[in-house]
Design an enzyme around this catalytic site. Sequence first.
Site, PDB file in Angstrom:
ATOM      1  N   GLY A  46       0.840  -1.191   0.000  1.00 52.65           N
ATOM      2  CA  GLY A  46       0.000   0.000   0.000  1.00 52.65           C
ATOM      3  C   GLY A  46       0.874   1.239   0.000  1.00 52.65           C
ATOM      4  O   GLY A  46       2.046   1.180   0.368  1.00 52.65           O
ATOM      5  N   GLN A  51       3.082   9.988   1.157  1.00 52.13           N
ATOM      6  CA  GLN A  51       4.389   9.336   1.294  1.00 52.13           C
ATOM      7  C   GLN A  51       5.346   9.703   0.159  1.00 52.13           C
ATOM      8  O   GLN A  51       6.544   9.448   0.279  1.00 52.13           O
ATOM      9  CB  GLN A  51       4.240   7.819   1.384  1.00 52.13           C
ATOM     10  CG  GLN A  51       3.561   7.366   2.682  1.00 52.13           C
ATOM     11  CD  GLN A  51       3.403   5.866   2.712  1.00 52.13           C
ATOM     12  OE1 GLN A  51       2.451   5.327   2.174  1.00 52.13           O
ATOM     13  NE2 GLN A  51       4.360   5.183   3.317  1.00 52.13           N
ATOM     14  N   CYS A  88       5.595  -0.098   7.518  1.00 51.38           N
ATOM     15  CA  CYS A  88       5.257   1.022   6.632  1.00 51.38           C
ATOM     16  C   CYS A  88       6.499   1.389   5.835  1.00 51.38           C
ATOM     17  O   CYS A  88       7.604   1.425   6.400  1.00 51.38           O
ATOM     18  CB  CYS A  88       4.814   2.208   7.481  1.00 51.38           C
ATOM     19  SG  CYS A  88       4.434   3.692   6.541  1.00 51.38           S
ATOM     20  N   LEU A  89       6.340   1.681   4.553  1.00 53.88           N
ATOM     21  CA  LEU A  89       7.500   2.052   3.735  1.00 53.88           C
ATOM     22  C   LEU A  89       8.168   3.321   4.255  1.00 53.88           C
ATOM     23  O   LEU A  89       9.354   3.540   3.992  1.00 53.88           O
ATOM     24  CB  LEU A  89       7.084   2.243   2.268  1.00 53.88           C
ATOM     25  CG  LEU A  89       6.664   0.971   1.521  1.00 53.88           C
ATOM     26  CD1 LEU A  89       6.201   1.327   0.116  1.00 53.88           C
ATOM     27  CD2 LEU A  89       7.787  -0.057   1.471  1.00 53.88           C
ATOM     28  N   HIS A 130      -4.627   1.324   7.326  1.00 49.22           N
ATOM     29  CA  HIS A 130      -3.295   1.932   7.435  1.00 49.22           C
ATOM     30  C   HIS A 130      -3.139   3.081   6.441  1.00 49.22           C
ATOM     31  O   HIS A 130      -2.684   4.177   6.798  1.00 49.22           O
ATOM     32  CB  HIS A 130      -2.253   0.832   7.179  1.00 49.22           C
ATOM     33  CG  HIS A 130      -0.833   1.283   7.163  1.00 49.22           C
ATOM     34  ND1 HIS A 130       0.106   0.805   8.042  1.00 49.22           N
ATOM     35  CD2 HIS A 130      -0.173   2.159   6.355  1.00 49.22           C
ATOM     36  CE1 HIS A 130       1.279   1.382   7.777  1.00 49.22           C
ATOM     37  NE2 HIS A 130       1.138   2.203   6.755  1.00 49.22           N
ATOM     38  N   GLU A 131      -3.523   2.832   5.191  1.00 49.48           N
ATOM     39  CA  GLU A 131      -3.315   3.860   4.158  1.00 49.48           C
ATOM     40  C   GLU A 131      -4.269   5.037   4.356  1.00 49.48           C
ATOM     41  O   GLU A 131      -3.881   6.192   4.161  1.00 49.48           O
ATOM     42  CB  GLU A 131      -3.474   3.253   2.759  1.00 49.48           C
ATOM     43  CG  GLU A 131      -2.524   2.105   2.433  1.00 49.48           C
ATOM     44  CD  GLU A 131      -1.057   2.410   2.704  1.00 49.48           C
ATOM     45  OE1 GLU A 131      -0.646   3.575   2.622  1.00 49.48           O
ATOM     46  OE2 GLU A 131      -0.309   1.463   3.024  1.00 49.48           O
ATOM     47  N   HIS A 134      -2.993   7.412   6.842  1.00 56.17           N
ATOM     48  CA  HIS A 134      -1.955   8.329   6.349  1.00 56.17           C
ATOM     49  C   HIS A 134      -2.575   9.645   5.865  1.00 56.17           C
ATOM     50  O   HIS A 134      -1.956  10.709   5.972  1.00 56.17           O
ATOM     51  CB  HIS A 134      -1.212   7.709   5.162  1.00 56.17           C
ATOM     52  CG  HIS A 134      -0.021   6.872   5.526  1.00 56.17           C
ATOM     53  ND1 HIS A 134       1.060   7.355   6.219  1.00 56.17           N
ATOM     54  CD2 HIS A 134       0.273   5.572   5.244  1.00 56.17           C
ATOM     55  CE1 HIS A 134       1.970   6.389   6.357  1.00 56.17           C
ATOM     56  NE2 HIS A 134       1.504   5.294   5.780  1.00 56.17           N
TER      57      HIS A 134
HETATM   58 NI    NI Z   1       2.388   3.403   5.685  1.00 56.96          NI
END
Ligand code: NI
Length: 156
Positions: A46, A51, A88-89, A130-131, A134
């Site tokens: 995701g 991000q 998370c990236l 999660h996304e 963000h």
């Molecule tokens: Ni994330």
Amino acid sequence: MAIRNIITKGDPILKKKSRPVEKFDDRLVQLLEDMAETMYKNEGCGLAAVQIGVLRRVVLVDVGEGLIELINPEIISQEGEQNEAEGCLSFPDEYGVTSRPAVVKVKAQNRDGQWCVYKGEELKARCFCHEIDHLDGVVFKDRLKEDSDKIADLEV
Ligand code: NI
């Protein structure tokens, strides 16, 4: 298409609230394509636009069933609970156990502006939550269970 740099921890933009998408135009398509290339290159399941530094309510999810593009997404129902390891990236090598709904339904627009409803369970439910978090400046580390060993070396 272009691979974009992923913004990582410490950058205050990750705490900002993203704005709704109003124009379903070529710039949106470019953003979606750049996000997809960036997500796959980094082997994420995701990615949120913030991000890559774009404060717009755009999210991608792919848990191995194909790419889902969510524009202006909202969680419209949720049930149950799951407590699983999450990463998370934007927080490389950090993992922790979060509490998330077991099942969620999400309403979102597609790249043409049409509203669709998506159902997610297990990993897909976690990714949706999660996304979408963000987009409101919330990261998984804000949702760690209290008994989770923070920044644990958990296998995901
Ligand atoms: Ni994330």
